[in-house]
Scaffold this active site. Structure first.
Site, PDB file in Angstrom:
ATOM      1  N   CYS A  17       0.833  -1.209   0.000  1.00 55.39           N
ATOM      2  CA  CYS A  17       0.000   0.000   0.000  1.00 55.39           C
ATOM      3  C   CYS A  17       0.871   1.264   0.000  1.00 55.39           C
ATOM      4  O   CYS A  17       1.521   1.581   0.991  1.00 55.39           O
ATOM      5  CB  CYS A  17      -0.907  -0.043   1.227  1.00 55.39           C
ATOM      6  SG  CYS A  17      -1.814   1.476   1.555  1.00 55.39           S
ATOM      7  N   CYS A  20      -0.005   3.837   2.608  1.00 55.60           N
ATOM      8  CA  CYS A  20       0.395   3.329   3.931  1.00 55.60           C
ATOM      9  C   CYS A  20       1.855   3.673   4.213  1.00 55.60           C
ATOM     10  O   CYS A  20       2.198   4.053   5.336  1.00 55.60           O
ATOM     11  CB  CYS A  20       0.217   1.811   4.010  1.00 55.60           C
ATOM     12  SG  CYS A  20      -1.488   1.254   3.882  1.00 55.60           S
TER      13      CYS A  20
END
Length: 109
Positions: A17, A20
């Site tokens: 991600c 993230c």
């Protein structure tokens, strides 16, 4: 951890991600400035049961707990300044009131 500490911030994330990874930098920088708060990271790939238990549908997902109760939840990356603002607002909440309201809610359910 959540039950045994007054304030806990949990970042649900995964290696693949991109947002993230970006948020991780802000999360870790802010964690250094608040040693009185538990900052935890849950990799949803390594801990799928936790992700399921917390009903994580999208990442990054941030949850802030006070007295074992979720008082803030956000999907998406936050800049350091907003994360700190969230922390200040959460710390200003009346812990006893939060727990009383949570207890009342459980009695209804």
């Amino acid at each position: 951890t959540i039950a045994s500490h007054e304030t806990v911030l949990v970042d649900f994330w995964a290696d693949w991600c991109g947002p993230c990874r970006i948020f991780s930098e802000a999360f870790e920088a802010v964690a250094i400035r608040y040693p009185d708060i538990i900052f935890g990271k849950v990799n949803i790939e390594e801990q799928p049961e936790l992700a399921k238990d917390f009903q994580i549908k999208s990442i990054p997902m941030l949850m802030l707990f006070r007295g074992g109760v979720v008082v803030y939840m956000n999907q998406g990356a936050l800049p350091e300044s907003i994360l700190e603002e969230v922390i200040h607002k959460a710390k200003a909440l009346d812990l006893k009131e939060i727990q009383e309201q949570a207890s009342e809610y459980k009695e209804l359910g």
